[in-house]
Design a protein around this motif. Structure first.
Motif, PDB file in Angstrom:
ATOM      1  N   HIS A   2       4.640   1.321   1.580  1.00  0.00           N
ATOM      2  CA  HIS A   2       5.755   1.704   0.702  1.00  0.00           C
ATOM      3  C   HIS A   2       6.604   2.780   1.382  1.00  0.00           C
ATOM      4  O   HIS A   2       7.837   2.671   1.484  1.00  0.00           O
ATOM      5  CB  HIS A   2       5.174   2.205  -0.638  1.00  0.00           C
ATOM      6  N   ILE A   3       5.948   3.824   1.865  1.00  0.00           N
ATOM      7  CA  ILE A   3       6.697   4.935   2.461  1.00  0.00           C
ATOM      8  C   ILE A   3       7.326   4.532   3.797  1.00  0.00           C
ATOM      9  O   ILE A   3       8.460   4.909   4.103  1.00  0.00           O
ATOM     10  CB  ILE A   3       5.773   6.170   2.640  1.00  0.00           C
ATOM     11  N   GLU A   4       6.612   3.722   4.560  1.00  0.00           N
ATOM     12  CA  GLU A   4       7.178   3.269   5.848  1.00  0.00           C
ATOM     13  C   GLU A   4       8.476   2.503   5.627  1.00  0.00           C
ATOM     14  O   GLU A   4       9.430   2.605   6.389  1.00  0.00           O
ATOM     15  CB  GLU A   4       6.168   2.398   6.594  1.00  0.00           C
ATOM     16  N   SER A  46       0.862  -1.174   0.000  1.00  0.00           N
ATOM     17  CA  SER A  46       0.000   0.000   0.000  1.00  0.00           C
ATOM     18  C   SER A  46       0.905   1.233   0.000  1.00  0.00           C
ATOM     19  O   SER A  46       2.113   1.136   0.251  1.00  0.00           O
ATOM     20  CB  SER A  46      -0.882   0.000   1.248  1.00  0.00           C
ATOM     21  N   GLN A  47       0.301   2.360  -0.261  1.00  0.00           N
ATOM     22  CA  GLN A  47       1.050   3.614  -0.251  1.00  0.00           C
ATOM     23  C   GLN A  47       1.780   3.796   1.088  1.00  0.00           C
ATOM     24  O   GLN A  47       2.961   4.140   1.138  1.00  0.00           O
ATOM     25  CB  GLN A  47       0.065   4.763  -0.502  1.00  0.00           C
ATOM     26  N   LYS A  48       1.028   3.528   2.178  1.00  0.00           N
ATOM     27  CA  LYS A  48       1.586   3.721   3.522  1.00  0.00           C
ATOM     28  C   LYS A  48       2.767   2.763   3.769  1.00  0.00           C
ATOM     29  O   LYS A  48       3.821   3.169   4.259  1.00  0.00           O
ATOM     30  CB  LYS A  48       0.467   3.481   4.556  1.00  0.00           C
ATOM     31  N   CYS A  77       7.221   1.754  -9.174  1.00  0.00           N
ATOM     32  CA  CYS A  77       8.018   2.341  -8.104  1.00  0.00           C
ATOM     33  C   CYS A  77       7.897   1.534  -6.812  1.00  0.00           C
ATOM     34  O   CYS A  77       8.896   1.277  -6.136  1.00  0.00           O
ATOM     35  CB  CYS A  77       7.553   3.781  -7.888  1.00  0.00           C
ATOM     36  N   LYS A  78       6.685   1.121  -6.504  1.00  0.00           N
ATOM     37  CA  LYS A  78       6.474   0.284  -5.313  1.00  0.00           C
ATOM     38  C   LYS A  78       7.304  -0.991  -5.422  1.00  0.00           C
ATOM     39  O   LYS A  78       7.951  -1.426  -4.480  1.00  0.00           O
ATOM     40  CB  LYS A  78       4.993  -0.109  -5.205  1.00  0.00           C
ATOM     41  N   LEU A  87      10.569   2.996   3.162  1.00  0.00           N
ATOM     42  CA  LEU A  87      11.620   3.969   2.844  1.00  0.00           C
ATOM     43  C   LEU A  87      12.096   4.697   4.102  1.00  0.00           C
ATOM     44  O   LEU A  87      13.279   5.027   4.238  1.00  0.00           O
ATOM     45  CB  LEU A  87      11.098   4.991   1.828  1.00  0.00           C
ATOM     46  N   ASP A 111      11.135  -0.392  -4.970  1.00  0.00           N
ATOM     47  CA  ASP A 111      11.532  -0.156  -3.592  1.00  0.00           C
ATOM     48  C   ASP A 111      11.337  -1.407  -2.741  1.00  0.00           C
ATOM     49  O   ASP A 111      12.069  -1.637  -1.785  1.00  0.00           O
ATOM     50  CB  ASP A 111      10.745   1.034  -3.004  1.00  0.00           C
ATOM     51  N   VAL A 159       3.436   4.173 -10.700  1.00  0.00           N
ATOM     52  CA  VAL A 159       3.292   4.024  -9.243  1.00  0.00           C
ATOM     53  C   VAL A 159       3.531   2.561  -8.852  1.00  0.00           C
ATOM     54  O   VAL A 159       4.259   2.266  -7.893  1.00  0.00           O
ATOM     55  CB  VAL A 159       1.905   4.510  -8.768  1.00  0.00           C
TER      56      VAL A 159
END
Lengths: 212, 339
Positions: B8-10, B4-6, B323-324, B12, B327, B320
Protein backbone atom coordinates in the motif's frame (compact mmCIF):
# COMPACT_ATOMS: atom_id res chain seq x y z
CA UNK A 1 12.83 6.21 12.95
CA UNK A 2 10.63 7.79 15.58
CA UNK A 3 6.87 7.72 15.23
CA UNK A 4 5.34 10.39 13.05
CA UNK A 5 3.33 13.00 14.90
CA UNK A 6 -0.35 13.65 14.26
CA UNK A 7 0.32 16.77 12.20
CA UNK A 8 2.63 14.84 9.88
CA UNK A 9 0.15 11.99 9.58
CA UNK A 10 -2.74 14.36 8.84
CA UNK A 11 -0.64 16.12 6.23
CA UNK A 12 0.26 12.84 4.51
CA UNK A 13 -3.35 11.67 4.61
CA UNK A 14 -4.65 14.90 3.11
CA UNK A 15 -2.07 14.76 0.30
CA UNK A 16 -2.93 11.12 -0.41
CA UNK A 17 -6.69 11.71 -0.54
CA UNK A 18 -6.34 14.89 -2.61
CA UNK A 19 -4.38 12.79 -5.12
CA UNK A 20 -1.43 15.11 -4.86
CA UNK A 21 2.23 14.18 -4.85
CA UNK A 22 4.75 13.76 -2.06
CA UNK A 23 8.03 15.62 -1.76
CA UNK A 24 11.25 13.91 -0.74
CA UNK A 25 10.73 14.48 2.97
CA UNK A 26 7.21 13.09 2.80
CA UNK A 27 8.43 10.06 0.85
CA UNK A 28 10.77 9.41 3.78
CA UNK A 29 7.90 9.75 6.22
CA UNK A 30 5.94 7.23 4.16
CA UNK A 31 8.89 4.86 4.49
CA UNK A 32 8.18 4.71 8.21
CA UNK A 33 4.58 3.74 7.52
CA UNK A 34 5.70 0.59 5.76
CA UNK A 35 6.80 -1.00 9.00
CA UNK A 36 5.07 0.88 11.80
CA UNK A 37 1.57 -0.50 12.29
CA UNK A 38 0.52 2.19 14.74
CA UNK A 39 1.39 5.11 12.47
CA UNK A 40 0.02 3.26 9.45
CA UNK A 41 -3.35 2.77 11.12
CA UNK A 42 -3.50 6.44 12.09
CA UNK A 43 -2.68 7.40 8.51
CA UNK A 44 -5.49 5.19 7.19
CA UNK A 45 -7.97 6.61 9.67
CA UNK A 46 -7.13 10.20 8.79
CA UNK A 47 -7.33 9.37 5.07
CA UNK A 48 -10.82 7.98 5.54
CA UNK A 49 -11.80 11.09 7.47
CA UNK A 50 -10.60 13.30 4.61
CA UNK A 51 -12.54 11.22 2.09
CA UNK A 52 -15.72 11.39 4.15
CA UNK A 53 -15.48 15.17 4.26
CA UNK A 54 -14.86 15.49 0.54
CA UNK A 55 -17.67 16.88 -1.60
CA UNK A 56 -17.54 13.69 -3.65
CA UNK A 57 -18.87 11.83 -0.63
CA UNK A 58 -22.06 13.91 -0.83
CA UNK A 59 -24.12 11.50 -2.93
CA UNK A 60 -23.75 8.88 -0.23
CA UNK A 61 -25.29 11.09 2.42
CA UNK A 62 -29.06 11.01 2.30
CA UNK A 63 -30.75 14.07 3.72
CA UNK A 64 -33.96 13.29 5.51
CA UNK A 65 -36.17 16.20 4.50
CA UNK A 66 -39.12 14.87 6.46
CA UNK A 67 -37.02 14.73 9.61
CA UNK A 68 -35.73 18.22 8.93
CA UNK A 69 -39.28 19.57 8.61
CA UNK A 70 -40.33 17.93 11.85
CA UNK A 71 -37.37 19.38 13.68
CA UNK A 72 -38.10 22.82 12.28
CA UNK A 73 -41.64 22.63 13.61
CA UNK A 74 -40.33 21.59 17.01
CA UNK A 75 -37.94 24.52 17.06
CA UNK A 76 -40.74 26.93 16.22
CA UNK A 77 -42.75 25.71 19.18
CA UNK A 78 -39.77 26.10 21.47
CA UNK A 79 -39.02 29.62 20.30
CA UNK A 80 -42.23 31.41 21.10
CA UNK A 81 -42.18 35.17 20.56
CA UNK A 82 -43.93 36.82 23.50
CA UNK A 83 -43.76 40.42 22.30
CA UNK A 84 -42.11 42.62 19.68
CA UNK A 85 -41.59 46.34 20.11
CA UNK A 86 -40.41 48.97 17.67
CA UNK A 87 -37.86 51.50 18.91
CA UNK A 88 -37.61 54.38 16.49
CA UNK A 89 -34.70 56.67 17.42
CA UNK A 90 -35.53 60.25 16.49
CA UNK A 91 -33.07 61.86 18.84
CA UNK A 92 -35.66 64.01 20.56
CA UNK A 93 -36.65 63.43 24.16
CA UNK A 94 -40.29 64.26 23.55
CA UNK A 95 -40.50 61.91 20.64
CA UNK A 96 -39.23 58.87 22.47
CA UNK A 97 -42.49 57.98 24.15
CA UNK A 98 -44.35 57.89 20.88
CA UNK A 99 -41.52 56.15 19.11
CA UNK A 100 -41.67 53.01 21.25
CA UNK A 101 -44.66 50.97 20.28
CA UNK A 102 -45.59 47.34 20.41
CA UNK A 103 -46.18 45.52 17.14
CA UNK A 104 -49.37 43.50 16.88
CA UNK A 105 -50.17 44.06 20.52
CA UNK A 106 -53.57 42.39 20.34
CA UNK A 107 -52.11 39.05 19.38
CA UNK A 108 -49.07 39.21 21.67
CA UNK A 109 -48.66 37.16 24.81
CA UNK A 110 -47.21 40.14 26.70
CA UNK A 111 -48.92 43.50 26.19
CA UNK A 112 -47.01 46.63 27.10
CA UNK A 113 -48.21 50.18 27.66
CA UNK A 114 -47.01 53.33 29.47
CA UNK A 115 -47.04 52.88 33.23
CA UNK A 116 -49.68 54.83 35.10
CA UNK A 117 -47.10 56.37 37.45
CA UNK A 118 -44.99 57.69 34.56
CA UNK A 119 -48.03 58.96 32.74
CA UNK A 120 -49.00 60.94 35.83
CA UNK A 121 -45.54 62.34 36.48
CA UNK A 122 -44.53 62.93 32.89
CA UNK A 123 -41.50 61.52 31.22
CA UNK A 124 -38.93 64.15 32.04
CA UNK A 125 -37.25 64.31 35.42
CA UNK A 126 -34.22 66.53 35.92
CA UNK A 127 -31.86 65.89 33.04
CA UNK A 128 -33.06 62.35 32.51
CA UNK A 129 -35.61 61.28 29.94
CA UNK A 130 -37.07 57.94 30.94
CA UNK A 131 -39.76 55.88 29.35
CA UNK A 132 -41.31 53.03 31.25
CA UNK A 133 -43.60 50.48 29.68
CA UNK A 134 -45.38 47.95 31.84
CA UNK A 135 -47.20 44.78 31.02
CA UNK A 136 -50.93 45.50 31.34
CA UNK A 137 -51.65 42.68 33.77
CA UNK A 138 -48.34 42.40 35.56
CA UNK A 139 -46.45 45.44 36.83
CA UNK A 140 -43.43 43.24 37.59
CA UNK A 141 -42.87 42.87 33.88
CA UNK A 142 -41.58 46.14 32.44
CA UNK A 143 -39.19 47.85 30.05
CA UNK A 144 -37.42 51.07 30.99
CA UNK A 145 -35.54 53.11 28.43
CA UNK A 146 -33.24 55.84 29.76
CA UNK A 147 -32.59 57.93 26.72
CA UNK A 148 -29.92 60.21 28.18
CA UNK A 149 -27.91 57.21 29.29
CA UNK A 150 -28.88 55.25 26.17
CA UNK A 151 -29.71 52.35 28.44
CA UNK A 152 -32.45 49.74 28.47
CA UNK A 153 -33.57 47.94 31.61
CA UNK A 154 -35.84 44.94 31.29
CA UNK A 155 -37.57 42.80 33.87
CA UNK A 156 -39.79 39.84 33.03
CA UNK A 157 -41.88 37.99 35.57
CA UNK A 158 -41.79 34.33 34.57
CA UNK A 159 -44.71 33.48 36.86
CA UNK A 160 -47.26 34.51 34.26
CA UNK A 161 -45.36 33.15 31.29
CA UNK A 162 -44.85 29.67 32.69
CA UNK A 163 -41.50 29.16 31.03
CA UNK A 164 -38.08 28.49 32.48
CA UNK A 165 -36.24 31.18 30.62
CA UNK A 166 -36.72 34.25 28.47
CA UNK A 167 -34.43 35.92 25.99
CA UNK A 168 -34.52 39.48 24.75
CA UNK A 169 -32.96 40.40 21.42
CA UNK A 170 -32.43 43.76 19.77
CA UNK A 171 -32.69 43.40 15.98
CA UNK A 172 -31.05 46.16 13.97
CA UNK A 173 -31.30 46.86 10.29
CA UNK A 174 -28.65 45.01 8.33
CA UNK A 175 -29.00 41.85 10.37
CA UNK A 176 -27.14 42.82 13.54
CA UNK A 177 -28.68 41.18 16.58
CA UNK A 178 -27.72 41.91 20.18
CA UNK A 179 -28.96 39.81 23.03
CA UNK A 180 -29.70 41.64 26.27
CA UNK A 181 -28.01 39.77 29.13
CA UNK A 182 -30.61 38.71 31.70
CA UNK A 183 -30.07 37.24 35.14
CA UNK A 184 -32.58 35.01 36.84
CA UNK A 185 -33.60 35.74 40.40
CA UNK A 186 -36.39 33.44 41.49
CA UNK A 187 -39.21 34.00 39.04
CA UNK A 188 -37.84 37.33 37.85
CA UNK A 189 -35.44 37.76 34.95
CA UNK A 190 -33.75 41.13 34.91
CA UNK A 191 -31.05 42.76 32.87
CA UNK A 192 -29.85 45.93 31.24
CA UNK A 193 -27.85 47.04 28.26
CA UNK A 194 -26.15 50.37 27.62
CA UNK A 195 -24.33 51.94 24.68
CA UNK A 196 -27.01 50.76 22.28
CA UNK A 197 -26.18 51.63 18.65
CA UNK A 198 -27.85 54.91 17.66
CA UNK A 199 -30.14 53.25 15.13
CA UNK A 200 -33.76 52.27 15.27
CA UNK A 201 -34.30 48.67 16.23
CA UNK A 202 -36.85 46.05 17.21
CA UNK A 203 -36.93 44.39 20.58
CA UNK A 204 -37.96 40.75 20.54
CA UNK A 205 -38.89 38.90 23.71
CA UNK A 206 -38.83 35.12 23.34
CA UNK A 207 -39.41 32.24 25.66
CA UNK A 208 -37.09 29.25 25.82
CA UNK A 209 -34.98 29.83 22.71
CA UNK A 210 -31.86 28.43 24.34
CA UNK A 211 -33.44 25.15 25.32
CA UNK A 212 -31.40 22.29 23.96
CA UNK B 1 -6.83 -9.24 -3.30
CA UNK B 2 -6.02 -6.79 -0.54
CA UNK B 3 -2.69 -5.03 -0.47
CA UNK B 4 -0.27 -5.56 2.36
CA UNK B 5 0.70 -2.56 4.43
CA UNK B 6 4.07 -2.42 2.64
CA UNK B 7 2.54 -2.68 -0.85
CA UNK B 8 0.00 0.00 0.00
CA UNK B 9 2.67 2.49 1.03
CA UNK B 10 5.01 1.58 -1.82
CA UNK B 11 2.22 2.42 -4.21
CA UNK B 12 1.78 5.84 -2.62
CA UNK B 13 5.52 6.45 -2.78
CA UNK B 14 5.28 6.29 -6.55
CA UNK B 15 3.50 9.62 -6.44
CA UNK B 16 6.63 11.74 -6.31
CA UNK B 17 6.59 15.45 -6.84
CA UNK B 18 9.76 15.23 -8.90
CA UNK B 19 8.17 12.72 -11.31
CA UNK B 20 5.09 14.85 -11.68
CA UNK B 21 7.18 17.89 -12.42
CA UNK B 22 8.85 16.00 -15.25
CA UNK B 23 5.48 14.87 -16.59
CA UNK B 24 4.17 18.42 -16.31
CA UNK B 25 7.08 19.65 -18.41
CA UNK B 26 6.19 17.10 -21.11
CA UNK B 27 2.54 18.18 -21.02
CA UNK B 28 3.33 21.89 -21.11
CA UNK B 29 5.70 21.40 -24.00
CA UNK B 30 3.14 19.34 -25.94
CA UNK B 31 0.49 21.97 -25.26
CA UNK B 32 2.77 24.65 -26.59
CA UNK B 33 3.34 22.62 -29.77
CA UNK B 34 -0.40 22.05 -30.17
CA UNK B 35 -1.16 25.74 -29.87
CA UNK B 36 1.52 26.42 -32.46
CA UNK B 37 -0.32 24.15 -34.87
CA UNK B 38 1.18 20.70 -34.40
CA UNK B 39 -1.53 18.17 -33.64
CA UNK B 40 0.82 15.22 -33.44
CA UNK B 41 1.74 16.15 -29.87
CA UNK B 42 -1.89 15.89 -28.70
CA UNK B 43 -2.10 12.09 -28.12
CA UNK B 44 1.07 12.11 -26.01
CA UNK B 45 -0.21 15.06 -24.00
CA UNK B 46 -3.54 13.32 -23.32
CA UNK B 47 -1.75 10.15 -22.32
CA UNK B 48 0.30 12.06 -19.75
CA UNK B 49 -2.74 13.98 -18.48
CA UNK B 50 -4.72 10.77 -18.09
CA UNK B 51 -1.88 9.26 -16.11
CA UNK B 52 -1.60 12.34 -13.96
CA UNK B 53 -5.29 12.81 -13.16
CA UNK B 54 -6.83 9.41 -13.80
CA UNK B 55 -6.26 8.42 -10.18
CA UNK B 56 -8.11 11.47 -8.97
CA UNK B 57 -11.04 10.70 -11.26
CA UNK B 58 -11.27 7.11 -10.04
CA UNK B 59 -10.93 8.11 -6.42
CA UNK B 60 -13.75 10.65 -6.57
CA UNK B 61 -16.02 8.25 -8.41
CA UNK B 62 -15.26 5.65 -5.81
CA UNK B 63 -15.88 8.00 -2.88
CA UNK B 64 -19.23 8.84 -4.45
CA UNK B 65 -20.01 5.15 -4.87
CA UNK B 66 -20.27 5.23 -8.65
CA UNK B 67 -16.90 4.02 -9.88
CA UNK B 68 -17.24 1.84 -12.94
CA UNK B 69 -15.76 1.72 -16.44
CA UNK B 70 -18.66 3.62 -17.94
CA UNK B 71 -18.34 6.54 -15.56
CA UNK B 72 -14.56 6.59 -15.73
CA UNK B 73 -14.76 6.69 -19.51
CA UNK B 74 -17.35 9.47 -19.52
CA UNK B 75 -15.40 11.67 -17.10
CA UNK B 76 -12.06 11.16 -18.85
CA UNK B 77 -13.52 11.62 -22.31
CA UNK B 78 -15.31 14.82 -21.32
CA UNK B 79 -12.08 16.09 -19.80
CA UNK B 80 -10.13 15.29 -22.98
CA UNK B 81 -12.70 17.13 -25.11
CA UNK B 82 -12.49 20.12 -22.78
CA UNK B 83 -8.68 20.08 -23.08
CA UNK B 84 -8.97 20.06 -26.87
CA UNK B 85 -11.45 22.96 -26.76
CA UNK B 86 -8.99 24.85 -24.59
CA UNK B 87 -6.22 24.32 -27.13
CA UNK B 88 -8.46 25.62 -29.90
CA UNK B 89 -9.29 28.66 -27.79
CA UNK B 90 -5.60 29.27 -27.10
CA UNK B 91 -4.93 29.12 -30.83
CA UNK B 92 -7.78 31.51 -31.65
CA UNK B 93 -6.73 33.99 -29.01
CA UNK B 94 -3.03 33.42 -29.61
CA UNK B 95 -2.55 33.09 -25.85
CA UNK B 96 -0.79 30.30 -24.01
CA UNK B 97 -1.78 29.27 -20.50
CA UNK B 98 1.15 29.11 -18.15
CA UNK B 99 1.25 25.95 -15.98
CA UNK B 100 -1.14 24.25 -18.37
CA UNK B 101 -0.70 20.84 -16.72
CA UNK B 102 -1.83 22.21 -13.35
CA UNK B 103 -4.70 24.05 -15.01
CA UNK B 104 -5.94 20.78 -16.43
CA UNK B 105 -6.38 19.34 -12.95
CA UNK B 106 -9.39 21.62 -12.56
CA UNK B 107 -10.80 20.34 -15.84
CA UNK B 108 -10.58 16.69 -14.82
CA UNK B 109 -11.90 17.54 -11.36
CA UNK B 110 -14.96 19.33 -12.66
CA UNK B 111 -15.72 16.71 -15.27
CA UNK B 112 -15.71 13.93 -12.71
CA UNK B 113 -17.89 16.16 -10.54
CA UNK B 114 -20.41 16.39 -13.40
CA UNK B 115 -20.49 12.60 -13.73
CA UNK B 116 -21.01 12.20 -9.97
CA UNK B 117 -23.89 14.66 -10.04
CA UNK B 118 -25.64 12.75 -12.82
CA UNK B 119 -25.06 9.44 -11.05
CA UNK B 120 -26.36 10.97 -7.85
CA UNK B 121 -29.51 12.16 -9.63
CA UNK B 122 -30.17 8.69 -10.97
CA UNK B 123 -29.65 7.21 -7.53
CA UNK B 124 -31.96 9.72 -5.88
CA UNK B 125 -34.69 8.72 -8.32
CA UNK B 126 -34.29 5.00 -8.00
CA UNK B 127 -32.38 4.45 -4.77
CA UNK B 128 -29.69 1.88 -4.36
CA UNK B 129 -31.94 -0.93 -5.51
CA UNK B 130 -32.26 -0.10 -9.15
CA UNK B 131 -35.30 -1.53 -10.88
CA UNK B 132 -35.04 -3.50 -14.10
CA UNK B 133 -34.02 -1.42 -17.08
CA UNK B 134 -37.14 -2.64 -18.89
CA UNK B 135 -39.45 -1.33 -16.20
CA UNK B 136 -41.65 1.55 -17.33
CA UNK B 137 -41.24 4.88 -15.62
CA UNK B 138 -44.31 6.98 -16.47
CA UNK B 139 -42.74 10.20 -15.23
CA UNK B 140 -39.87 9.72 -17.65
CA UNK B 141 -42.15 8.69 -20.52
CA UNK B 142 -40.13 5.55 -21.11
CA UNK B 143 -38.27 2.81 -19.35
CA UNK B 144 -35.60 2.94 -16.71
CA UNK B 145 -33.19 1.99 -19.46
CA UNK B 146 -34.22 5.06 -21.44
CA UNK B 147 -33.70 7.26 -18.44
CA UNK B 148 -30.19 6.04 -17.83
CA UNK B 149 -29.36 5.65 -21.48
CA UNK B 150 -26.19 7.64 -21.17
CA UNK B 151 -24.85 7.49 -17.75
CA UNK B 152 -24.20 6.68 -15.17
CA UNK B 153 -24.55 4.73 -12.04
CA UNK B 154 -23.62 1.39 -10.70
CA UNK B 155 -26.67 -0.11 -12.31
CA UNK B 156 -28.11 -2.85 -10.22
CA UNK B 157 -24.84 -4.53 -9.39
CA UNK B 158 -25.54 -6.02 -5.97
CA UNK B 159 -21.91 -5.97 -4.83
CA UNK B 160 -21.59 -2.25 -5.48
CA UNK B 161 -24.89 -1.57 -3.75
CA UNK B 162 -23.75 -3.35 -0.63
CA UNK B 163 -20.42 -1.55 -0.77
CA UNK B 164 -22.22 1.78 -0.98
CA UNK B 165 -24.42 1.02 2.00
CA UNK B 166 -21.32 0.17 4.00
CA UNK B 167 -19.50 3.23 2.75
CA UNK B 168 -22.45 5.42 3.61
CA UNK B 169 -22.46 4.08 7.17
CA UNK B 170 -18.74 4.67 7.40
CA UNK B 171 -18.85 8.26 6.12
CA UNK B 172 -21.91 9.05 8.18
CA UNK B 173 -20.23 7.78 11.35
CA UNK B 174 -16.99 9.60 10.61
CA UNK B 175 -18.69 12.91 9.92
CA UNK B 176 -21.04 12.79 12.90
CA UNK B 177 -18.20 11.94 15.26
CA UNK B 178 -16.15 14.82 13.85
CA UNK B 179 -19.02 17.22 14.52
CA UNK B 180 -19.68 15.75 17.95
CA UNK B 181 -16.05 16.29 18.93
CA UNK B 182 -16.22 19.88 17.73
CA UNK B 183 -19.25 20.56 19.93
CA UNK B 184 -17.68 18.90 22.99
CA UNK B 185 -14.14 20.29 22.86
CA UNK B 186 -13.24 22.92 25.40
CA UNK B 187 -12.11 25.59 22.96
CA UNK B 188 -12.88 29.24 22.37
CA UNK B 189 -16.31 29.69 20.74
CA UNK B 190 -15.00 31.89 17.88
CA UNK B 191 -12.63 29.10 16.83
CA UNK B 192 -15.39 26.52 16.92
CA UNK B 193 -17.72 28.79 14.98
CA UNK B 194 -14.99 29.48 12.41
CA UNK B 195 -14.63 25.76 11.67
CA UNK B 196 -18.39 25.33 11.59
CA UNK B 197 -19.10 28.21 9.21
CA UNK B 198 -16.05 27.92 6.95
CA UNK B 199 -15.90 24.15 6.60
CA UNK B 200 -18.76 22.15 8.11
CA UNK B 201 -21.76 24.20 7.03
CA UNK B 202 -20.74 24.48 3.35
CA UNK B 203 -20.26 20.72 3.33
CA UNK B 204 -23.64 20.14 4.94
CA UNK B 205 -25.40 22.49 2.53
CA UNK B 206 -23.89 20.64 -0.38
CA UNK B 207 -24.74 17.26 1.08
CA UNK B 208 -28.30 18.11 2.09
CA UNK B 209 -29.40 20.56 -0.57
CA UNK B 210 -26.82 20.33 -3.35
CA UNK B 211 -26.01 23.98 -2.70
CA UNK B 212 -22.53 24.80 -3.92
CA UNK B 213 -21.75 27.32 -1.23
CA UNK B 214 -18.02 27.29 -1.92
CA UNK B 215 -15.98 26.15 -4.92
CA UNK B 216 -16.07 22.37 -4.92
CA UNK B 217 -12.30 22.04 -5.08
CA UNK B 218 -11.97 23.79 -1.71
CA UNK B 219 -12.56 22.18 1.65
CA UNK B 220 -13.19 25.47 3.45
CA UNK B 221 -13.89 29.10 2.68
CA UNK B 222 -13.44 31.87 5.26
CA UNK B 223 -14.73 34.33 2.65
CA UNK B 224 -18.02 32.47 2.38
CA UNK B 225 -18.17 32.16 6.17
CA UNK B 226 -17.95 35.94 6.54
CA UNK B 227 -20.76 36.42 4.05
CA UNK B 228 -22.90 33.83 5.79
CA UNK B 229 -22.29 35.21 9.29
CA UNK B 230 -23.10 38.78 8.23
CA UNK B 231 -23.40 41.14 11.16
CA UNK B 232 -24.62 38.58 13.64
CA UNK B 233 -23.28 38.37 17.15
CA UNK B 234 -21.37 35.36 18.43
CA UNK B 235 -24.36 34.55 20.64
CA UNK B 236 -26.76 34.46 17.71
CA UNK B 237 -24.33 32.42 15.62
CA UNK B 238 -24.06 29.95 18.48
CA UNK B 239 -27.82 29.50 18.58
CA UNK B 240 -28.18 29.30 14.82
CA UNK B 241 -25.31 26.89 14.30
CA UNK B 242 -26.61 24.56 16.98
CA UNK B 243 -30.05 24.58 15.42
CA UNK B 244 -28.59 23.83 11.99
CA UNK B 245 -26.40 21.02 13.28
CA UNK B 246 -29.41 19.43 14.97
CA UNK B 247 -31.50 19.77 11.83
CA UNK B 248 -29.02 18.68 9.24
CA UNK B 249 -26.50 16.44 10.98
CA UNK B 250 -27.77 14.95 14.23
CA UNK B 251 -30.37 15.93 16.78
CA UNK B 252 -27.84 14.93 19.45
CA UNK B 253 -25.44 17.75 18.62
CA UNK B 254 -25.38 20.56 21.17
CA UNK B 255 -22.65 23.02 22.01
CA UNK B 256 -21.15 22.05 25.37
CA UNK B 257 -21.85 23.96 28.59
CA UNK B 258 -18.41 25.55 28.41
CA UNK B 259 -19.32 27.11 25.07
CA UNK B 260 -22.37 28.88 26.50
CA UNK B 261 -20.55 29.87 29.69
CA UNK B 262 -17.79 31.52 27.70
CA UNK B 263 -20.38 33.51 25.77
CA UNK B 264 -21.39 35.13 29.08
CA UNK B 265 -17.83 36.25 29.83
CA UNK B 266 -16.65 39.80 29.31
CA UNK B 267 -14.07 40.16 26.55
CA UNK B 268 -12.02 42.99 25.12
CA UNK B 269 -13.18 43.91 21.64
CA UNK B 270 -12.06 46.46 19.10
CA UNK B 271 -14.62 48.90 20.55
CA UNK B 272 -14.26 48.19 24.24
CA UNK B 273 -15.45 45.52 26.63
CA UNK B 274 -18.59 43.49 26.08
CA UNK B 275 -20.07 40.08 26.70
CA UNK B 276 -18.68 37.64 24.16
CA UNK B 277 -22.20 36.77 23.02
CA UNK B 278 -22.81 40.38 22.00
CA UNK B 279 -19.68 40.69 19.91
CA UNK B 280 -20.27 40.81 16.18
CA UNK B 281 -18.04 38.04 14.87
CA UNK B 282 -17.08 39.63 11.58
CA UNK B 283 -16.18 42.94 13.24
CA UNK B 284 -13.50 41.18 15.26
CA UNK B 285 -12.12 38.61 12.84
CA UNK B 286 -11.16 39.03 9.21
CA UNK B 287 -10.84 36.44 6.45
CA UNK B 288 -7.24 35.61 7.28
CA UNK B 289 -7.93 35.12 10.98
CA UNK B 290 -10.96 32.96 10.27
CA UNK B 291 -8.79 30.89 7.92
CA UNK B 292 -6.18 30.36 10.65
CA UNK B 293 -8.84 29.50 13.24
CA UNK B 294 -10.49 27.03 10.85
CA UNK B 295 -7.23 25.22 10.12
CA UNK B 296 -6.28 25.18 13.78
CA UNK B 297 -9.61 23.77 14.93
CA UNK B 298 -9.68 21.21 12.13
CA UNK B 299 -6.34 19.85 13.33
CA UNK B 300 -7.49 19.80 16.94
CA UNK B 301 -10.74 18.01 16.05
CA UNK B 302 -8.98 15.58 13.70
CA UNK B 303 -6.47 14.59 16.39
CA UNK B 304 -9.17 14.01 18.97
CA UNK B 305 -11.23 12.13 16.37
CA UNK B 306 -8.21 9.92 15.71
CA UNK B 307 -7.77 9.08 19.38
CA UNK B 308 -11.44 8.14 19.75
CA UNK B 309 -11.64 5.98 16.64
CA UNK B 310 -8.45 4.13 17.55
CA UNK B 311 -10.23 2.75 20.60
CA UNK B 312 -12.74 0.94 18.38
CA UNK B 313 -10.80 -1.99 16.95
CA UNK B 314 -13.58 -3.11 14.56
CA UNK B 315 -13.95 0.33 13.00
CA UNK B 316 -10.19 0.63 12.83
CA UNK B 317 -9.92 -2.63 10.93
CA UNK B 318 -12.71 -1.63 8.50
CA UNK B 319 -11.14 1.74 7.83
CA UNK B 320 -7.68 0.32 7.16
CA UNK B 321 -9.21 -2.01 4.55
CA UNK B 322 -11.24 0.86 3.10
CA UNK B 323 -8.13 3.02 2.80
CA UNK B 324 -6.12 0.30 1.07
CA UNK B 325 -8.95 -0.24 -1.38
CA UNK B 326 -9.32 3.45 -2.20
CA UNK B 327 -5.63 3.94 -2.84
CA UNK B 328 -5.58 0.76 -4.89
CA UNK B 329 -8.42 2.09 -7.06
CA UNK B 330 -6.78 5.45 -7.60
CA UNK B 331 -3.41 3.83 -8.27
CA UNK B 332 -4.67 1.57 -11.04
CA UNK B 333 -3.02 2.08 -14.37
CA UNK B 334 -6.13 1.43 -16.41
CA UNK B 335 -9.11 3.70 -16.31
CA UNK B 336 -11.34 5.08 -18.97
CA UNK B 337 -8.80 5.31 -21.74
CA UNK B 338 -9.75 2.09 -23.46
CA UNK B 339 -13.05 3.19 -24.91
Amino acid sequence: MMHLNDDQLLNLAEIATAEEEFDDEQIQQLEHLKTCRECYESFCLLSAMSDAMSVSASPLFVPNSEKIMLQESAMKIKRKVLATLNFVRKGSVEAVNDAICQINQAGAFLKFGPSLAMATRGVKTNSEATVRLEEFEDEKTYIVFKQDRNELVIQINLHKIETETVHVYLDFEGGTVIEVPLEKNGKLMRGSIANIPENSFQMRIESGSLEK
Amino acid sequence: MSYSQKEHIEMLQQRKKSDVQRAAEVINSAYSSCVDGSESAFPKMIEELDKMYGGMVRRHLSIAGCNNDENQHTAMQEARIAVWELIKKSRDENMKISSFASYCKGIYYHKVGDVIRVASTVRSRFGENMPSIDETVPSENGTVGDFIAHPIDNGNQPDVTIANVEKRKLYDGIFKLYCQILTELDSEPPRKLALYYARILPHVLYVSFNVEAIPDNKVASPKWAIKRMGNKTIGMLGIESEKEMQQYISSQLIWCDGFWKRLDEMVNTSVGQDFMKNVIFTNEYDEKQIGHMTDYMHKIVAKEWLQQVKKDSKTLEDIVEYCKEMDKISGMVKGGESR
